[in-house]
Design a protein around this motif. Structure first.
Motif, PDB file in Angstrom:
ATOM      1  N   ARG A  71      42.408 -70.359  26.667  1.00 23.21           N
ATOM      2  CA  ARG A  71      42.750 -69.614  27.881  1.00 23.21           C
ATOM      3  C   ARG A  71      43.361 -68.251  27.567  1.00 23.21           C
ATOM      4  NH1 ARG A  71      43.558 -71.731  33.001  1.00 23.21           N
ATOM      5  NH2 ARG A  71      44.056 -69.561  33.484  1.00 23.21           N
ATOM      6  N   GLU A  72      43.873 -68.075  26.348  1.00 29.27           N
ATOM      7  CA  GLU A  72      44.525 -66.826  25.960  1.00 29.27           C
ATOM      8  C   GLU A  72      43.536 -65.769  25.459  1.00 29.27           C
ATOM      9  OE1 GLU A  72      47.440 -67.863  23.084  1.00 29.27           O
ATOM     10  OE2 GLU A  72      48.663 -69.031  24.477  1.00 29.27           O
ATOM     11  N   VAL A  73      42.279 -66.154  25.262  1.00 28.56           N
ATOM     12  CA  VAL A  73      41.275 -65.187  24.807  1.00 28.56           C
ATOM     13  C   VAL A  73      40.984 -64.218  25.948  1.00 28.56           C
ATOM     14  CG1 VAL A  73      38.940 -64.872  23.920  1.00 28.56           C
ATOM     15  CG2 VAL A  73      40.281 -66.865  23.210  1.00 28.56           C
ATOM     16  N   ASP A  74      41.234 -62.946  25.717  1.00 29.25           N
ATOM     17  CA  ASP A  74      41.067 -61.921  26.755  1.00 29.25           C
ATOM     18  C   ASP A  74      39.708 -61.253  26.581  1.00 29.25           C
ATOM     19  OD1 ASP A  74      41.427 -60.111  28.762  1.00 29.25           O
ATOM     20  OD2 ASP A  74      43.016 -58.962  27.766  1.00 29.25           O
ATOM     21  N   LEU A  75      38.760 -61.594  27.468  1.00 30.60           N
ATOM     22  CA  LEU A  75      37.399 -61.072  27.377  1.00 30.60           C
ATOM     23  C   LEU A  75      37.229 -59.895  28.333  1.00 30.60           C
ATOM     24  CD1 LEU A  75      35.404 -64.437  27.274  1.00 30.60           C
ATOM     25  CD2 LEU A  75      36.215 -63.037  25.354  1.00 30.60           C
ATOM     26  N   VAL A  76      36.637 -58.815  27.842  1.00 32.06           N
ATOM     27  CA  VAL A  76      36.444 -57.598  28.624  1.00 32.06           C
ATOM     28  C   VAL A  76      35.012 -57.110  28.445  1.00 32.06           C
ATOM     29  CG1 VAL A  76      38.870 -56.931  28.416  1.00 32.06           C
ATOM     30  CG2 VAL A  76      37.212 -56.127  26.701  1.00 32.06           C
ATOM     31  N   ARG A  77      34.650 -56.062  29.160  1.00 27.37           N
ATOM     32  CA  ARG A  77      33.369 -55.380  28.958  1.00 27.37           C
ATOM     33  C   ARG A  77      33.655 -53.966  28.477  1.00 27.37           C
ATOM     34  NH1 ARG A  77      29.012 -58.569  31.040  1.00 27.37           N
ATOM     35  NH2 ARG A  77      27.704 -56.965  30.107  1.00 27.37           N
ATOM     36  N   GLU A  78      32.959 -53.559  27.423  1.00 28.64           N
ATOM     37  CA  GLU A  78      33.103 -52.208  26.905  1.00 28.64           C
ATOM     38  C   GLU A  78      32.363 -51.211  27.808  1.00 28.64           C
ATOM     39  OE1 GLU A  78      31.708 -52.405  22.901  1.00 28.64           O
ATOM     40  OE2 GLU A  78      33.579 -53.275  22.154  1.00 28.64           O
ATOM     41  N   PRO A  79      32.668 -49.915  27.696  1.00 28.23           N
ATOM     42  CA  PRO A  79      31.952 -48.920  28.501  1.00 28.23           C
ATOM     43  C   PRO A  79      30.455 -48.939  28.206  1.00 28.23           C
ATOM     44  CG  PRO A  79      33.934 -47.966  27.541  1.00 28.23           C
ATOM     45  CD  PRO A  79      33.755 -49.311  26.893  1.00 28.23           C
ATOM     46  N   CYS A  80      29.649 -48.781  29.245  1.00 26.27           N
ATOM     47  CA  CYS A  80      28.198 -48.697  29.088  1.00 26.27           C
ATOM     48  C   CYS A  80      27.846 -47.419  28.329  1.00 26.27           C
ATOM     49  CB  CYS A  80      27.541 -48.696  30.459  1.00 26.27           C
ATOM     50  SG  CYS A  80      25.777 -48.322  30.430  1.00 26.27           S
ATOM     51  N   PRO A  81      27.003 -47.494  27.295  1.00 25.49           N
ATOM     52  CA  PRO A  81      26.622 -46.286  26.554  1.00 25.49           C
ATOM     53  C   PRO A  81      25.912 -45.256  27.418  1.00 25.49           C
ATOM     54  CG  PRO A  81      26.009 -48.257  25.326  1.00 25.49           C
ATOM     55  CD  PRO A  81      26.412 -48.704  26.702  1.00 25.49           C
ATOM     56  N   GLY A  82      25.302 -45.717  28.524  1.00 28.57           N
ATOM     57  CA  GLY A  82      24.560 -44.794  29.374  1.00 28.57           C
ATOM     58  C   GLY A  82      25.405 -44.078  30.397  1.00 28.57           C
ATOM     59  N   CYS A  83      26.260 -44.845  31.122  1.00 25.69           N
ATOM     60  CA  CYS A  83      27.008 -44.253  32.238  1.00 25.69           C
ATOM     61  C   CYS A  83      28.516 -44.280  32.058  1.00 25.69           C
ATOM     62  CB  CYS A  83      26.639 -44.948  33.539  1.00 25.69           C
ATOM     63  SG  CYS A  83      27.180 -46.684  33.609  1.00 25.69           S
ATOM     64  N   GLY A  84      28.999 -45.001  31.058  1.00 25.31           N
ATOM     65  CA  GLY A  84      30.433 -45.048  30.819  1.00 25.31           C
ATOM     66  C   GLY A  84      31.181 -46.066  31.658  1.00 25.31           C
ATOM     67  N   GLU A  85      30.500 -46.739  32.593  1.00 27.63           N
ATOM     68  CA  GLU A  85      31.160 -47.743  33.429  1.00 27.63           C
ATOM     69  C   GLU A  85      31.390 -49.029  32.613  1.00 27.63           C
ATOM     70  OE1 GLU A  85      32.304 -47.358  36.597  1.00 27.63           O
ATOM     71  OE2 GLU A  85      31.807 -45.241  36.245  1.00 27.63           O
ATOM     72  N   PRO A  86      32.377 -49.852  33.022  1.00 28.94           N
ATOM     73  CA  PRO A  86      32.729 -51.047  32.240  1.00 28.94           C
ATOM     74  C   PRO A  86      31.774 -52.221  32.443  1.00 28.94           C
ATOM     75  CG  PRO A  86      34.142 -50.887  34.155  1.00 28.94           C
ATOM     76  CD  PRO A  86      33.292 -49.641  34.153  1.00 28.94           C
ATOM     77  N   HIS A  87      30.507 -52.012  32.125  1.00 27.57           N
ATOM     78  CA  HIS A  87      29.554 -53.120  32.171  1.00 27.57           C
ATOM     79  C   HIS A  87      28.672 -53.102  30.925  1.00 27.57           C
ATOM     80  CE1 HIS A  87      26.363 -50.279  33.353  1.00 27.57           C
ATOM     81  NE2 HIS A  87      27.220 -49.782  34.224  1.00 27.57           N
ATOM     82  N   GLY A  88      29.260 -52.642  29.807  1.00 29.58           N
ATOM     83  CA  GLY A  88      28.538 -52.610  28.541  1.00 29.58           C
ATOM     84  C   GLY A  88      28.675 -53.922  27.786  1.00 29.58           C
ATOM     85  N   ARG A  89      28.750 -53.829  26.476  1.00 35.68           N
ATOM     86  CA  ARG A  89      28.787 -55.011  25.619  1.00 35.68           C
ATOM     87  C   ARG A  89      30.048 -55.837  25.889  1.00 35.68           C
ATOM     88  NH1 ARG A  89      27.985 -52.660  20.358  1.00 35.68           N
ATOM     89  NH2 ARG A  89      30.108 -51.902  20.631  1.00 35.68           N
ATOM     90  N   PRO A  90      29.936 -57.169  26.049  1.00 33.99           N
ATOM     91  CA  PRO A  90      31.129 -58.009  26.192  1.00 33.99           C
ATOM     92  C   PRO A  90      31.927 -57.993  24.896  1.00 33.99           C
ATOM     93  CG  PRO A  90      29.174 -59.371  25.971  1.00 33.99           C
ATOM     94  CD  PRO A  90      28.689 -57.958  26.120  1.00 33.99           C
ATOM     95  N   ALA A  91      33.259 -58.051  25.022  1.00 36.20           N
ATOM     96  CA  ALA A  91      34.112 -57.912  23.844  1.00 36.20           C
ATOM     97  C   ALA A  91      35.421 -58.650  24.044  1.00 36.20           C
ATOM     98  CB  ALA A  91      34.390 -56.433  23.565  1.00 36.20           C
ATOM     99  N   VAL A  92      36.103 -58.909  22.930  1.00 39.91           N
ATOM    100  CA  VAL A  92      37.479 -59.384  22.955  1.00 39.91           C
ATOM    101  C   VAL A  92      38.370 -58.160  23.078  1.00 39.91           C
ATOM    102  CG1 VAL A  92      39.273 -60.600  21.666  1.00 39.91           C
ATOM    103  CG2 VAL A  92      36.899 -61.396  21.557  1.00 39.91           C
ATOM    104  N   ALA A  93      39.347 -58.225  23.983  1.00 39.48           N
ATOM    105  CA  ALA A  93      40.220 -57.078  24.215  1.00 39.48           C
ATOM    106  C   ALA A  93      40.967 -56.690  22.949  1.00 39.48           C
ATOM    107  CB  ALA A  93      41.209 -57.398  25.340  1.00 39.48           C
ATOM    108  N   GLY A  94      41.132 -55.385  22.745  1.00 42.02           N
ATOM    109  CA  GLY A  94      41.861 -54.867  21.588  1.00 42.02           C
ATOM    110  C   GLY A  94      41.317 -53.515  21.201  1.00 42.02           C
ATOM    111  N   ASP A  95      42.146 -52.705  20.568  1.00 41.47           N
ATOM    112  CA  ASP A  95      41.722 -51.371  20.138  1.00 41.47           C
ATOM    113  C   ASP A  95      42.169 -51.143  18.691  1.00 41.47           C
ATOM    114  OD1 ASP A  95      40.707 -48.836  20.107  1.00 41.47           O
ATOM    115  OD2 ASP A  95      42.384 -47.928  21.197  1.00 41.47           O
TER     116      ASP A  95
END
Length: 251
Positions: A71-95
């Motif tokens: 439950r602690e795994v924070d899943l996000v979507r990376e920016p789309c390479p085409g438009c920059g909106e957050p519906h790109g590659r699924p990812a684990v949160a972190g930078d």
């Protein structure tokens, strides 16, 4: 599938149940509220089951690598390479993200890729000849020419191998099928796959099943060594079981 010496990648396969398994219930409580809501939105019970099992296994698998609760795994979507909106590659949160992953499932078989660098995976059942003919014009011209040289039955399996390579790569770069399917050549010339710059794309074995499956993985690295491929046990999905961390970390 292969990676450089200082980059790791693992592929995991799971046979998904066709009906709700008896005994221990699925570990649905480990999913996020958004995932449970999406599962409940499926009209067919079987589609709901396939979604639940894929995402329960994904959370447990990533949690095993990260050393945290599912439950602690924070899943996000990376920016789309085409438009920059957050519906790109699924990812684990972190930078940067602590690891990268990709998920695909088709006709009762799920494939998970986990790696130190961006990864894409795809698994499909071999399509009908009619589906191949319908999709053929969308491919790269050189891919079309290669497939047209094959007989009808051989063409179906060769198309499936090509399609999974292409979709794994497109998932890896974060565009998915929104990218023009004819833009990238991932055919086989001289018996070797034509890798896009900076990527290694390979078909991978996915075992025998009641459905003829084909799979591929794409990894954002040039240099190569074999990845690990393993099978997740069925009880990996159950609320009453504790995922074996050594299964994942020590395989």
């Amino acid at each position: 599938m292969s990676v450089s010496r200082d980059v790791w990648s693992d592929l995991w396969l799971l046979r998904q149940p066709w009906t709700e398994p008896p005994g221990d219930p699925l570990a649905v409580s480990e999913l996020s509220e958004a995932e449970r809501s999406r599962a409940d939105a499926f009209h067919r019970a079987h589609d709901r089951l396939l979604y639940l099992t894929a995402h329960i296994a994904l959370r447990r698998l990533l949690a095993s690598y990260l050393g945290i609760a599912p439950r602690e795994v924070d899943l996000v979507r990376e920016p789309c390479p085409g438009c920059g909106e957050p519906h790109g590659r699924p990812a684990v949160a972190g930078d940067p993200p602590p690891l990268h992953y990709s998920l695909s499932h088709s006709s009762g078989l799920a494939l998970f890729g986990v790696a130190a660098v961006p990864i894409g995976v795809d698994v499909e059942k071999v399509p009908s000849g009619e589906t191949v003919q319908l999709c053929l014009p969308a491919l790269h011209q050189a891919e079309q020419s290669e497939l047209e040289e094959s007989g009808p039955e051989e063409r179906r399996s060769e198309f499936a191998r090509l399609w999974t390579r292409k979709e794994a790569y497109l998932k890896g770069i974060g565009t998915g099928l929104a990218r023009d399917l004819g833009k990238d050549y991932l055919g086989e010339s001289g018996g070797a796959v034509n890798d896009p710059p900076g990527w290694t794309v390979r078909n991978v074995p996915c075992g025998s099943s009641h459905v003829n499956h084909v799979a591929a993985a794409a990894l954002s690295v040039d240099d190569a060594r074999p990845a690990r491929i393993g099978w997740l046990p069925a009880d990996f999905l159950f609320a009453g079981s504790v995922p074996d961390l050594e299964l994942v970390r020590g395989a």
